[in-house]
Write a protein that holds these residues in place. Structure first.
Motif, PDB file in Angstrom:
ATOM      1  N   GLU A 294      -6.389   4.540  17.891  1.00  0.00           N
ATOM      2  CA  GLU A 294      -5.095   4.592  18.563  1.00  0.00           C
ATOM      3  C   GLU A 294      -3.960   4.614  17.544  1.00  0.00           C
ATOM      4  O   GLU A 294      -2.971   5.334  17.717  1.00  0.00           O
ATOM      5  N   LEU A 295      -4.091   3.856  16.473  1.00  0.00           N
ATOM      6  CA  LEU A 295      -3.069   3.887  15.428  1.00  0.00           C
ATOM      7  C   LEU A 295      -3.066   5.227  14.696  1.00  0.00           C
ATOM      8  O   LEU A 295      -2.027   5.693  14.236  1.00  0.00           O
ATOM      9  N   TYR A 296      -4.239   5.833  14.590  1.00  0.00           N
ATOM     10  CA  TYR A 296      -4.358   7.126  13.913  1.00  0.00           C
ATOM     11  C   TYR A 296      -3.768   8.250  14.755  1.00  0.00           C
ATOM     12  O   TYR A 296      -3.097   9.151  14.231  1.00  0.00           O
ATOM     13  N   SER A 303      -8.461   5.188  23.579  1.00  0.00           N
ATOM     14  CA  SER A 303      -9.184   4.425  22.559  1.00  0.00           C
ATOM     15  C   SER A 303      -8.646   3.005  22.455  1.00  0.00           C
ATOM     16  O   SER A 303      -9.408   2.058  22.230  1.00  0.00           O
ATOM     17  N   LEU A 304      -7.341   2.834  22.619  1.00  0.00           N
ATOM     18  CA  LEU A 304      -6.761   1.489  22.571  1.00  0.00           C
ATOM     19  C   LEU A 304      -7.293   0.636  23.711  1.00  0.00           C
ATOM     20  O   LEU A 304      -7.637  -0.541  23.522  1.00  0.00           O
ATOM     21  N   ILE A 339      -2.190  -5.240  10.140  1.00  0.00           N
ATOM     22  CA  ILE A 339      -2.820  -3.943   9.853  1.00  0.00           C
ATOM     23  C   ILE A 339      -2.002  -2.816  10.472  1.00  0.00           C
ATOM     24  O   ILE A 339      -1.808  -1.751   9.855  1.00  0.00           O
ATOM     25  N   ALA A 340      -1.488  -3.026  11.686  1.00  0.00           N
ATOM     26  CA  ALA A 340      -0.658  -2.006  12.329  1.00  0.00           C
ATOM     27  C   ALA A 340       0.612  -1.751  11.528  1.00  0.00           C
ATOM     28  O   ALA A 340       1.052  -0.596  11.392  1.00  0.00           O
ATOM     29  N   VAL A 341       1.208  -2.794  10.990  1.00  0.00           N
ATOM     30  CA  VAL A 341       2.408  -2.622  10.159  1.00  0.00           C
ATOM     31  C   VAL A 341       2.090  -1.772   8.944  1.00  0.00           C
ATOM     32  O   VAL A 341       2.859  -0.878   8.566  1.00  0.00           O
TER      33      VAL A 341
END
Length: 506
Positions: A294-296, A303-304, A339-341
Motif C-alpha cells: 500500500e505504501l508502494y 493490500s492495506l 517506516i511509513a515516514v
C-alpha cells in the motif's frame, strides 16, 4: 596335715579368680555366629537415639478438606494438550467461581506448554472456590502441575500422575532434555505449588528432577510417576473415584441436580487457532507485506485492508492468550508509522531503522510470555530461539515478497489491476480543441519527475504535467525519466541513469 590344708586353700583361691574369666569366655563362645553366617549389624539410630526401622512407611491418604454442601458446582473437562488457548478459558472459569462453590477439573492429559500450565496454576492458587482435580486417568507433565494446584486430588482406577520434567522437541520431532536451569526452575515451581496446598514438596520435586530422591518411594536417577494407589498411600491424593457419581459421593456431597459445564467461547477457540506458531508466522508476513504494498502503490486500499486484517488477527489471538499486551500493540503501531515516514519522505534513514526495530521487537514479544517465564529460562528451554526464528523468517519473507511484487506486478495483468490501480491515466488524445498528442507519440521522449513515483506520480513531458507510472519501482522527484511504452491507456517511464543520453527518441 596343716601343710596339706594349706595347699587345698591356695588351689581354691586360684579357682575363684579363674571363674570370671571362664564365664567371659563362655559368653563370647555362645554369642559368636556360626561359620558362614554374617554377624548382625548394629541397629541404626536416628537423631533422637531411637533405633530406626528402615524406610519410612507411607502416611496414607490426606484428610479431606471441608467441602461446601451448597453452592454452584462446575465441572470442566481438560482433555488433550495444555496449550495457550486453554489457559484463558480456564482462567475465566476459575475467576467466575465464588465462596462456597465447587470446581472440578476432569483431567486427562500428557502435558503441554509450561507457560500455559503456569497461567492455570496461578489462577487455581487464587481461586475462591474449593477446587478438585480428578485424574481420569492421567495427569502427566504440565497436567501434574495443574493437579498439585488444586485443593483435592482424586484418582480414577489406573490413574497416573507425575513425570513433570520439561523437554523440548528437537529436529525430527524427538524429545530432548532441557538445560539444568529450566529443570531447576520447574522443580521450584512444583515444590512451591505442592507446599501451597499442604502436600510434600520432595515428592513434587522428584517428578521433575531425576536426581531428587524420596526414601521408600523413589530412588535417585529415576523420574517419579505415581499410580493411583501410590498417590493415595503417600498423601498426594485424598480419594479414589471411578465415576462422577462416586466422586461426589466420596466428597460427601450427593450428585447435584444442576452442574455447570462451561465451554470455550468463540473468541477463545479462535485465539487457540490463531496462536499456532505456523499460522502466526504467516499472518505476520501477509500483514507486513500488505502495508508495504500500500505504501508502494497507494490509493486502491486492497493490500492495506488485507495487511491490517492479518495483523489484527495476529495480535487478537496473542492478546487473548495473554502473550501480546497493549504495550506490544502500541510498539508495533509506532514502528509502522516510522517506516511509513521513511517511505513517504525518504533520505532520513533513522525513522526507517528505528521503525523496523520496533516492529521486530513487538512481534518477538508477542510470541513469548516473559511475565511468568524468565528470559534466561525461555532461552534455555528453546522458546526464545524459536520466537526469534519465527520473527526473522517472517521479516525476511516479507522483504523478499515485497521486492518480487515490485518487480513482477507491473508486468502482469492481475498486478496492473491490483497494484497499479492508482497509476497514470491515459494522456488525452487529440480532440476538437487540439489537446494532448496521442500516447504513441510520447514513447521515447524524456521528461522530469515532478513528484516521487511510488510507482505512480506526476512527470513533466513536453511542457505538460501528466501522470506516469515507474517501470521499476521508486523514482525520486527531480529525476530524468524516459517514456518506455504506452500500454492499456497508460504511459510507463524509466529513470535515466546519470551520464546517459537524454535525447528524445524517434
Amino acid at each position: 596335715m596343716t601343710g596339706r590344708w594349706r595347699l587345698v586353700e591356695q588351689a581354691a583361691r586360684r579357682a575363684r579368680r579363674a571363674i570370671p574369666l571362664l564365664a567371659l569366655l563362655a559368653t563370647m563362645a555362645l554369642c559368636r555366629p556360626a561359620r558362614g553366617e554374617a554377624a548382625p549389624a548394629p541397629a541404626a539410630r536416628d537423631a533422637g537415639g531411637a533405633a530406626a526401622a528402615g524406610p519410612p512407611a507411607p502416611p496414607g491418604p490426606r484428610p479431606l478438606p471441608p467441602i461446601p454442601g451448597a453452592g454452584k458446582v462446575t465441572v470442566v473437562a481438560i482433555d488433550g494438550a495444555i496449550d495457550l488457548g486453554l489457559s484463558p478459558f480456564l482462567e475465566r472459569v476459575v475467576a467466575g467461581q465464588g465462596e462456597g462453590d465447587l470446581l472440578v477439573l476432569d483431567i486427562s492429559t500428557l502435558g503441554g506448554r509450561i507457560d500455559a500450565a503456569l497461567a492455570v496454576r496461578d489462577a487455581l492458587l487464587r481461586a475462591r472456590a474449593r477446587t478438585v482435580c480428578w485424574v481420569n486417568p492421567r495427569a502427566i507433565s504440565a497436567g501434574a502441575l495443574i493437579s498439585f494446584a488444586c485443593d483435592v486430588i482424586a484418582v480414577a482406577p489406573g490413574a497416573t500422575l507425575g513425570a513433570a520434567t520439561p523437554v523440548q522437541i528437537g529436529e525430527g520431532g524427538e524429545m530432548k532434555p532441557v538445560a539444568e536451569k529450566v529443570v531447576s526452575y520447574m522443580r521450584k515451581e512444583m515444590r512451591a505449588t505442592a507446599e501451597a496446598k499442604g502436600r510434600r514438596g520432595d515428592i513434587a520435586e522428584a517428578m521433575v528432577d531425576a536426581d531428587a530422591e524420596v526414601p521408600g518411594l523413589d530412588e535417585k536417577g529415576k523420574l517419579l510417576t505415581l499410580d493411583g494407589a501410590q498417590a493415595l498411600a503417600w498423601g498426594i491424593a485424598e480419594l479414589q473415584a471411578g465415576s462422577e457419581a462416586e466422586l461426589f459421593g466420596a466428597l460427601g456431597r450427593p450428585s447435584p441436580g444442576e452442574i455447570a459445564r462451561p465451554r470455550p467461547s468463540f473468541a477463545e477457540v479462535l485465539a487457540r487457532f490463531l496462536s499456532d506458531p505456523t499460522l502466526s508466522g504467516i499472518l505476520m508476513t501477509l500483514g507486513m507485506l500488505g502495508i508495504l504494498l500500500e505504501l508502494y502503490a497507494p490509493g486502491h486500499g486492497v493490500s492495506l485492508a488485507v495487511g491490517l486484517s492479518c495483523l489484527a488477527l495476529f495480535f487478537f489471538g496473542h492478546h487473548v492468550v495473554k502473550l501480546a499486551g497493549w504495550e506490544e500493540i502500541a510498539l508495533f503501531v509506532a514502528g509502522a508509522i516510522l517506516i511509513a515516514v521513511e517511505i513517504l519522505a525518504p533520505g532520513h534513514v533513522v525513522p526507517g531503522v528505528v521503525g523496523a526495530a520496533c516492529v521486530a521487537i513487538s512481534l518477538l514479544l508477542a510470541l513469548l510470555d516473559l511475565e511468568r517465564v524468565p528470559v534466561d529460562v525461555a532461552w534455555h528451554a528453546g522458546w526464545l530461539p524459536r520466537a526469534l526464528a519465527t520473527a526473522s523468517v517472517s521479516l525476511a519473507a516479507t522483504a523478499a515478497l515485497a521486492a518480487l511484487a515490485a518487480r513482477v506486478a507491473p508486468r502482469t495483468r492481475f498486478g496492473r489491476r491490483l497494484v497499479l490501480d492508482t497509476a497514470i491515466r491515459a494522456v488525452a488524445t487529440a480532440g476538437p480543441s487540439g489537446g494532448a498528442p496521442p500516447l504513441a507519440s510520447a514513447v521515447g521522449r524524456v521528461g522530469t519527475a515532478d513528484t516521487d513515483l511510488r510507482p505512480s506520480g506526476k512527470v513533466s513531458l513536453d511542457g505538460r504535467r501528466v501522470e506516469a507510472l515507474s517501470e521499476l519501482g521508486y523514482v525520486e522527484a527531480g529525476a530524468r525519466v524516459r517514456v518506455i511504452r504506452a500500454e492499456g491507456g497508460r504511459l510507463v517511464v524509466r529513470a535515466i541513469a546519470d551520464g546517459a543520453r537524454e535525447e528524445a527518441g524517434a
